[in-house]
Enzyme design. Structure first.
Site, PDB file in Angstrom:
ATOM      1  CG  HIS A  76      -5.301   6.505  -2.870  1.00 33.63           C
ATOM      2  ND1 HIS A  76      -6.794   6.029  -2.794  1.00 33.63           N
ATOM      3  CD2 HIS A  76      -5.229   7.191  -3.745  1.00 33.63           C
ATOM      4  CE1 HIS A  76      -7.153   6.577  -4.016  1.00 33.63           C
ATOM      5  NE2 HIS A  76      -6.464   7.251  -4.642  1.00 33.63           N
ATOM      6  CG  MET A 130     -13.452  -0.109  -1.299  1.00 35.80           C
ATOM      7  SD  MET A 130     -12.088   1.140  -1.483  1.00 35.80           S
ATOM      8  CE  MET A 130     -11.240   0.488  -3.088  1.00 35.80           C
ATOM      9  N   GLY A 153      -8.063  -8.135  -0.539  1.00 33.58           N
ATOM     10  CA  GLY A 153      -7.249  -8.345   0.677  1.00 33.58           C
ATOM     11  C   GLY A 153      -5.865  -8.630   0.144  1.00 33.58           C
ATOM     12  CB  SER A 154      -3.673  -8.356  -2.589  1.00 32.82           C
ATOM     13  OG  SER A 154      -3.643  -7.048  -3.130  1.00 32.82           O
ATOM     14  CG  ASN A 155      -2.379  -3.586  -0.421  1.00 34.48           C
ATOM     15  OD1 ASN A 155      -1.463  -3.271  -0.338  1.00 34.48           O
ATOM     16  ND2 ASN A 155      -3.352  -3.558  -1.358  1.00 34.48           N
TER      17      ASN A 155
HETATM   18  C1  GAR Z   1      -5.736  -1.391  -3.155  1.00 33.18           C
HETATM   19  O1  GAR Z   1      -5.199  -0.736  -4.470  1.00 33.18           O
HETATM   20  C2  GAR Z   1      -5.864  -0.087  -2.471  1.00 33.18           C
HETATM   21  O2  GAR Z   1      -4.897   0.865  -2.610  1.00 33.18           O
HETATM   22  C3  GAR Z   1      -7.154   0.420  -2.968  1.00 33.18           C
HETATM   23  O3  GAR Z   1      -7.899  -0.553  -2.865  1.00 33.18           O
HETATM   24  C4  GAR Z   1      -7.179  -1.669  -3.387  1.00 33.18           C
HETATM   25  C5  GAR Z   1      -7.362  -3.001  -2.589  1.00 33.18           C
HETATM   26  O4  GAR Z   1      -6.705  -4.132  -2.927  1.00 33.18           O
HETATM   27  N1  GAR Z   1      -7.735   1.362  -1.932  1.00 33.18           N
HETATM   28  C6  GAR Z   1      -8.067   2.652  -2.096  1.00 33.18           C
HETATM   29  O5  GAR Z   1      -8.397   2.611  -3.329  1.00 33.18           O
HETATM   30  C7  GAR Z   1      -8.538   3.445  -0.981  1.00 33.18           C
HETATM   31  N2  GAR Z   1      -9.137   4.806  -1.686  1.00 33.18           N
HETATM   32  P1  GAR Z   1      -6.848  -5.348  -2.172  1.00 33.18           P
HETATM   33  O6  GAR Z   1      -7.924  -5.890  -1.633  1.00 33.18           O
HETATM   34  O7  GAR Z   1      -6.275  -6.378  -3.171  1.00 33.18           O
HETATM   35  O8  GAR Z   1      -5.643  -4.869  -1.081  1.00 33.18           O
END
Ligand code: GAR
Length: 224
Positions: A123, A104, A26-28
């Site tokens: 992405h 995901m 969940g950092s994004n």
């Molecule tokens: C992020 O790098 C996002 O771009 C990727 O999962 C990660 C989640 O990180 N998403 C994909 O690959 C979608 N196809 P986070 O949970 O720390 O935000």
């Protein structure tokens, strides 16, 4: 909704109500929530939904005072067994725009139809290169010199849809995957809130595959 050649910006909504879907760290989501808290997202995040009750994203949401929900995801690993409870949760909260942030599972009709041109994803590659899982690792193993991240509208295909914003990252000579991953996440955390704000506050149209902003500088390339 058919939007080609029309002004499809969401400026008519006074403050669009946003839900974020996340499966893991969940950092994004946190970058989006911080922008929202600073009044710099162009809308209000009203809920975080996760398919994974262990997702750290849920804890982050609680810390931001954002409602955290775990509708049933069912027995499949790559898709929701039943999208109805997810759509119901979004309807109950009058959500206008859905942001995928490390979610995901593939979404299908009627979800995509309900949020057509109101569903965004980030992405970690320069799409259309390296869709799917482990995009950073895919690019690293391929030996690319430049990679980056992409924010796009979601279509019924894997990591595809009109591109809203991209940020390029040069890969250092012999750069370790861990370092590239770290730099990728930094780039994502800057790009996603900026892209969402622009999407929600500027007029845009979709013409074929291309999403076109009406404001100046729409085609600037940004580098991480
Ligand atoms: C992020 O790098 C996002 O771009 C990727 O999962 C990660 C989640 O990180 N998403 C994909 O690959 C979608 N196809 P986070 O949970 O720390 O935000």
């Amino acid at each position: 909704m058919k939007c080609a050649k029309l002004d499809c910006g969401v400026r008519s909504m006074p403050s669009p109500r946003i839900a974020v879907l996340a499966s893991g760290n969940g950092s994004n989501f946190e970058a989006l929530a911080a922008a929202h808290a600073a009044g710099d997202l162009g809308g209000s995040i009203v809920a975080l939904l996760s398919d994974n009750p262990q997702a750290y994203a849920l804890e982050r949401a609680r810390r931001f005072g954002i409602e955290a929900l775990t509708p049933p995801a069912g027995r499949f690993r790559t898709k929701l067994e039943d999208e109805a409870p997810w759509l119901a949760a979004l309807e109950e909260r009058e959500v206008d725009v859905v942001l995928l942030a490390g979610f995901m599972r593939r979404l299908h009709a009627p979800f995509l139809a309900r949020f057509a041109q109101r569903l965004l994803n980030i992405h970690p590659s320069l799409l259309p290169s390296f869709p799917g899982l482990d995009a950073i690792g895919q690019a690293h193993r391929h030996g690319v010199r430049v990679t980056g991240c992409t924010v796009h509208l979601v279509e019924d295909a894997l990591d595809a849809g009109p591109i809203i914003a991209q940020r390029a990252i040069e890969v250092g000579e012999g750069e370790a995957l861990e370092r590239l991953t770290h730099r990728m996440h930094e780039a994502e955390h800057a790009l996603y809130p900026d892209a969402v704000k622009r999407f929600l506050t500027q007029p845009w149209t979709v013409d074929g595959r291309r999403l076109l902003f009406a404001d100046a500088g729409a085609n600037e390339v940004s580098h991480g």
